[in-house]
Design a protein around this motif. Structure first.
Motif, short mmCIF file in Angstrom:
data_model
loop_
_atom_site.label_atom_id
_atom_site.label_comp_id
_atom_site.label_asym_id
_atom_site.label_seq_id
_atom_site.Cartn_x
_atom_site.Cartn_y
_atom_site.Cartn_z
N LEU A 167 3.16 0.70 2.79
CA LEU A 167 3.52 -0.34 3.69
C LEU A 167 3.02 -1.74 3.38
O LEU A 167 2.05 -1.56 2.34
CB LEU A 167 2.06 0.12 3.71
CG LEU A 167 1.57 1.81 5.34
CD1 LEU A 167 0.90 2.18 5.37
CD2 LEU A 167 2.16 1.54 6.17
N LYS A 212 1.16 5.64 1.18
CA LYS A 212 0.40 6.44 1.53
C LYS A 212 0.96 7.70 1.70
O LYS A 212 2.29 7.77 2.09
CB LYS A 212 -0.05 5.77 3.47
CG LYS A 212 -0.54 6.74 3.77
CD LYS A 212 -0.83 6.55 5.67
CE LYS A 212 -1.42 7.33 6.51
NZ LYS A 212 -0.85 8.67 5.81
N ASN A 229 -7.98 -10.99 7.75
CA ASN A 229 -7.15 -10.27 8.62
C ASN A 229 -6.16 -10.11 8.11
O ASN A 229 -5.87 -11.40 7.10
CB ASN A 229 -7.65 -10.86 9.98
CG ASN A 229 -6.30 -9.96 10.94
OD1 ASN A 229 -6.35 -8.91 10.63
ND2 ASN A 229 -6.43 -10.30 11.88
N PHE A 230 -5.86 -8.21 7.94
CA PHE A 230 -4.46 -8.61 7.59
C PHE A 230 -3.48 -7.99 8.82
O PHE A 230 -3.81 -7.02 9.46
CB PHE A 230 -4.54 -7.64 6.53
CG PHE A 230 -5.70 -7.57 5.42
CD1 PHE A 230 -6.41 -7.10 5.65
CD2 PHE A 230 -5.19 -8.61 4.09
CE1 PHE A 230 -7.71 -7.66 3.89
CE2 PHE A 230 -6.08 -8.92 3.45
CZ PHE A 230 -6.98 -8.80 3.34
N TYR A 231 -2.16 -7.92 8.34
CA TYR A 231 -0.92 -7.49 8.63
C TYR A 231 -0.49 -6.50 8.43
O TYR A 231 0.09 -7.08 7.38
CB TYR A 231 -0.19 -8.49 10.11
CG TYR A 231 -1.01 -9.07 10.60
CD1 TYR A 231 -0.97 -10.53 10.48
CD2 TYR A 231 -0.73 -9.25 11.86
CE1 TYR A 231 -1.99 -11.53 11.25
CE2 TYR A 231 -1.76 -9.96 12.57
CZ TYR A 231 -2.65 -11.36 12.13
OH TYR A 231 -2.87 -11.59 13.76
N PHE A 232 -0.34 -5.04 8.44
CA PHE A 232 0.73 -4.03 8.01
C PHE A 232 1.85 -4.12 8.94
O PHE A 232 2.49 -3.88 10.10
CB PHE A 232 -0.01 -3.00 8.63
CG PHE A 232 -1.21 -2.76 7.19
CD1 PHE A 232 -2.37 -3.32 7.14
CD2 PHE A 232 -0.69 -2.72 6.04
CE1 PHE A 232 -3.57 -3.12 6.29
CE2 PHE A 232 -2.14 -2.01 5.01
CZ PHE A 232 -3.30 -2.69 5.65
N GLY A 233 3.00 -3.86 8.22
CA GLY A 233 3.99 -3.51 8.77
C GLY A 233 4.81 -2.08 9.21
O GLY A 233 3.39 -1.57 9.09
N LYS A 234 5.21 -1.62 9.82
CA LYS A 234 5.53 -0.24 9.76
C LYS A 234 5.60 0.79 8.80
O LYS A 234 5.49 2.36 9.39
CB LYS A 234 6.35 0.05 10.98
CG LYS A 234 6.62 -0.94 12.18
CD LYS A 234 7.56 -0.81 13.07
CE LYS A 234 7.07 -1.45 14.46
NZ LYS A 234 7.96 -1.50 15.53
N TYR A 285 1.02 -1.09 -0.20
CA TYR A 285 0.07 -0.15 -0.15
C TYR A 285 1.18 1.50 -0.24
O TYR A 285 2.01 0.80 0.60
CB TYR A 285 -0.66 0.24 1.13
CG TYR A 285 -2.21 -0.36 1.15
CD1 TYR A 285 -2.04 -2.51 1.12
CD2 TYR A 285 -3.44 -0.18 0.76
CE1 TYR A 285 -3.31 -3.41 1.36
CE2 TYR A 285 -4.50 -1.10 0.94
CZ TYR A 285 -4.61 -2.15 1.15
OH TYR A 285 -5.43 -3.42 0.94
N ASP A 337 -0.87 12.91 5.50
CA ASP A 337 -2.25 12.98 5.02
C ASP A 337 -3.57 12.22 4.77
O ASP A 337 -4.77 13.29 4.45
CB ASP A 337 -2.27 14.63 5.41
CG ASP A 337 -1.97 16.09 6.64
OD1 ASP A 337 -0.88 16.53 6.49
OD2 ASP A 337 -1.90 14.75 7.99
N ASN A 338 -2.99 11.52 4.18
CA ASN A 338 -3.78 10.40 3.24
C ASN A 338 -4.34 8.92 3.69
O ASN A 338 -3.49 8.75 4.56
CB ASN A 338 -3.76 10.53 1.53
CG ASN A 338 -3.84 12.49 1.12
OD1 ASN A 338 -4.87 12.29 0.81
ND2 ASN A 338 -3.34 12.67 0.73
N SER A 339 -5.06 8.52 3.17
CA SER A 339 -4.85 7.18 3.45
C SER A 339 -4.22 6.64 3.18
O SER A 339 -4.03 6.75 1.49
CB SER A 339 -6.89 6.66 3.57
OG SER A 339 -7.07 7.23 2.49
N PRO A 340 -3.76 5.09 3.18
CA PRO A 340 -3.91 3.69 2.06
C PRO A 340 -4.72 3.49 1.44
O PRO A 340 -5.43 3.87 0.90
CB PRO A 340 -3.05 2.71 3.55
CG PRO A 340 -3.53 3.65 4.78
CD PRO A 340 -4.42 4.91 4.30
N THR A 341 -3.21 3.75 0.19
CA THR A 341 -4.18 2.52 -1.13
C THR A 341 -3.10 1.62 -1.97
O THR A 341 -2.39 1.83 -1.84
CB THR A 341 -4.30 4.10 -1.83
OG1 THR A 341 -3.16 4.48 -2.66
CG2 THR A 341 -5.47 5.06 -1.74
N LEU A 342 -3.92 0.84 -1.78
CA LEU A 342 -3.23 -0.16 -2.95
C LEU A 342 -2.47 -0.04 -4.01
O LEU A 342 -2.68 0.69 -4.49
CB LEU A 342 -4.87 -1.48 -3.14
CG LEU A 342 -3.85 -2.73 -2.97
CD1 LEU A 342 -3.78 -3.68 -2.49
CD2 LEU A 342 -4.99 -3.52 -3.99
#
Lengths: 114, 113
Positions: B89, B38, B100-105, B36, B41-46
């Motif tokens: 990300l 990012k 369920n998804f796990y995201f990196g930092k 993803y 100030d914006n949301s993540p996008t695939l």
């Protein structure tokens, strides 16, 4: 037209306060998620839901409740807010029809707990 | 422990260069892998995703490579552009009955013009 909306966009409360964050999606998706984003931690899953009335615990659920009232609406509740819950909160939705489809995120809610 | 780890908090590259973002994961049951993007100030996008039945997927300048035996996947960006400057990300998940998804930092990428 944004498919995932969040309200409020910004919120300031005091320690011990009661806060409800709202999320609405018009994607007709079954899955909805609440994440928090903090520097050094990335996105961490708080709660998620498969559909109305369903609730699943995520990775960092302590101090949070959630409720999925309809397919469109998912709420995150902080009944006794603490400064450690100051964060940027993202809601997301996804479609399970094809397994692991894209997650669509809302614009985020910035919460400050004083 | 952290399920998905990104090794580099930040990267800088000159415009036009090639860069590689890396992600390691813990759970060998994961079968979905995604990157993803990012902006501040914006949301993540695939950006791009891949299932475990393939080891590579290409989409324009972006390619994801999957190494299941090494529990590692990477994002290669070619001909980098200033507009690639963003946080990237990685995410991974498994079919446990619930999605369920796990995201990196995240890795903060800066492309210098």
């Amino acid at each position: 037209e944004a498919a995932v909306t969040q309200s409020p966009r910004n919120k300031v409360t005091v320690t011990g306060g009661n806060v409800t964050l709202s999320c609405r999606q018009t994607n007709s998706h079954n899955y909805m998620y609440w994440y928090r984003q903090d520097t050094g931690h990335g996105l961490r899953l708080i709660h998620y839901s498969y559909g109305a009335g369903n609730l699943q615990i995520g990775d960092v659920p302590d101090g949070y409740k959630a409720t999925r009232t309809t397919q469109e609406d998912f709420f995150l509740l902080l009944e006794l807010a603490s400064p450690s819950q100051t964060s940027l909160y993202f809601c997301a939705s996804s479609d399970d029809k094809n397994n692991y489809a894209e997650q669509f995120f809302g614009p985020g809610t910035r919460l400050t707990v004083l | 422990g952290q399920q998905v780890k990104q090794s580099s908090p930040s990267l800088t590259v000159q415009e036009g260069g090639i860069l590689i973002l890396n992600c390691d994961y813990e759970n060998d049951m994961f079968d979905y892998f995604a990157w993803y993007k990012k902006y501040p100030d914006n949301s993540p996008t695939l950006l791009i995703s891949v299932r475990s039945n393939v080891d590579k997927r290409e989409d324009g300048r972006f390619t994801v490579f999957l190494n299941k035996s090494g529990k590692h996947f990477s994002l290669h960006i070619t001909a980098s552009q200033p507009e690639d400057t963003a946080v990237y990300l990685c995410a991974a998940g498994a079919d446990t009955g619930y999605q369920n998804f796990y995201f990196g930092k995240g890795t903060s990428l800066t492309v210098i013009p």
